[in-house]
Design an enzyme around this catalytic site. Sequence first.
Site, short mmCIF file in Angstrom:
data_model
loop_
_atom_site.label_atom_id
_atom_site.label_comp_id
_atom_site.label_asym_id
_atom_site.label_seq_id
_atom_site.Cartn_x
_atom_site.Cartn_y
_atom_site.Cartn_z
CG ASP A 59 31.84 67.91 65.94
OD1 ASP A 59 31.59 68.35 64.79
OD2 ASP A 59 32.05 66.71 66.17
CE LYS A 107 32.04 59.33 72.06
NZ LYS A 107 32.30 60.76 71.77
P1 ADP Z 1 31.09 60.14 67.92
O1 ADP Z 1 30.42 61.18 67.06
O2 ADP Z 1 32.43 60.55 68.38
O3 ADP Z 1 31.06 58.78 67.30
P2 ADP Z 1 28.92 60.62 69.83
O4 ADP Z 1 29.15 60.96 71.26
O5 ADP Z 1 28.43 61.71 68.95
O6 ADP Z 1 30.26 59.96 69.27
O7 ADP Z 1 27.89 59.42 69.77
C1 ADP Z 1 27.62 58.73 68.57
C2 ADP Z 1 26.14 58.48 68.41
O8 ADP Z 1 25.64 57.73 69.50
C3 ADP Z 1 25.31 59.75 68.39
O9 ADP Z 1 25.23 60.33 67.13
C4 ADP Z 1 23.96 59.25 68.89
O10 ADP Z 1 23.25 58.65 67.83
C5 ADP Z 1 24.35 58.18 69.87
N1 ADP Z 1 24.40 58.68 71.25
C6 ADP Z 1 25.44 59.28 71.87
N2 ADP Z 1 25.14 59.62 73.15
C7 ADP Z 1 23.86 59.24 73.35
C8 ADP Z 1 22.96 59.29 74.48
N3 ADP Z 1 23.32 59.81 75.66
N4 ADP Z 1 21.72 58.77 74.33
C9 ADP Z 1 21.34 58.22 73.15
N5 ADP Z 1 22.13 58.13 72.06
C10 ADP Z 1 23.38 58.63 72.14
#
Ligand code: ADP
Length: 353
Positions: A168, A56
């Site tokens: 959230d 991220k």
């Molecule tokens: P944001 O909602 O701020 O964009 P998230 O941390 O919720 O960021 O991540 C966005 C998307 O990425 C999630 O909804 C999921 O689909 C995927 N994701 C995030 N972390 C993981 C992880 N550790 N393993 C697999 N998929 C992930």
Amino acid sequence: FDMFVLAFIERLFRPTYRKDDFVLGKKLGEGAFGVVYKGSLANKKSSSKEGDFVLKKATEYGAVEIWMNERVRRACANSCAAFKYGFLETSSKKGAEYWLIWQFEGEATLYDLMQSKDFPYNVETMILGKVQDLPKGLERENRIIQTIMRQLLFALDGLHSTGIVHRDIKPQNVIFSEGSRTFKIIDLGAAADLRVGINYIPKEFLLDPRYAAPEQYIMSTQTPSAPSAPVATALSPVLWQMNLPDRFDIYSAGLIFLQMAFPGLRSDNSLIQFNRQLKRCDYDLVAWRKTAEPRASAELRRGFELLDLDGGIGWELLTSMVRYKARQRISAKTALAYPYFDKEGLLALSLMQ
Ligand code: ADP
Ligand code: MG
């Protein structure tokens, strides 16, 4: 051993990464505060062992998200996706960017799984690792939903016991971990660590209105105002007790329970419509049921039937979670001790056959 010494040693031996170590893959998500990618290590030799990663790229709030993830990996690692590392990358071109790295836990969030017509049987297959050749029906669906709720509440209890409120909680932020075959929480971007007073949410930050509890601020306005920057101010357990900020997450988890029981409430639009109806009933689920049930579709009635199984213990749990007043909502720990969870879960069921 001092806890800080331990944390330091752990940090010293943990692999560190930088942006150039990774090849970015598919974009997994994009929010107001960051972009999320799937990725792998550029050095192929080690990547075969390490598997895939999630990266991220975050704006200034990334610093707090790194703090939260570091705290979770020390205090309640099983609650959330495995956090690998977080760092600040500065360049003359792009300025300062925070990067956060997790293990790639799996392809599907609870949201993705709930969109399938096969829900909750698709989850059963993933948890058990095999297709159960049994007749479909309410009892079986209830077992699967119960298992998902148990895992979600277990993860929440871990966070709350650590002093973290997620703020959230929604199906999009619950990932199915293919390694442990359990659901884990992700996205600590809006979380608050109340024990050390880290509560860094910009004023303009909008909590997801579809899943947010009616109270807008997790601490009552009588509390000395929360710091607007990540500075440490001790918050006593007494204050935690008074305000019960964890119950904000419980409300959101209750809405997830509701959506699992009622297929008709799984889409965004229908959830928004439900929220309007519930508000008109002063957030009283029992009152909502009284207005909805007489003119309910067969599908809606089936949802009530599921929650009414075993003397209505599912309905009882749901109505203990989705309540207007935070202090009347059940805690994650108390919820786990509820009769709804007395019955054998999915895994025990499959072992018996
Ligand atoms: P944001 O909602 O701020 O964009 P998230 O941390 O919720 O960021 O991540 C966005 C998307 O990425 C999630 O909804 C999921 O689909 C995927 N994701 C995030 N972390 C993981 C992880 N550790 N393993 C697999 N998929 C992930
Ligand atoms: Mg998210």
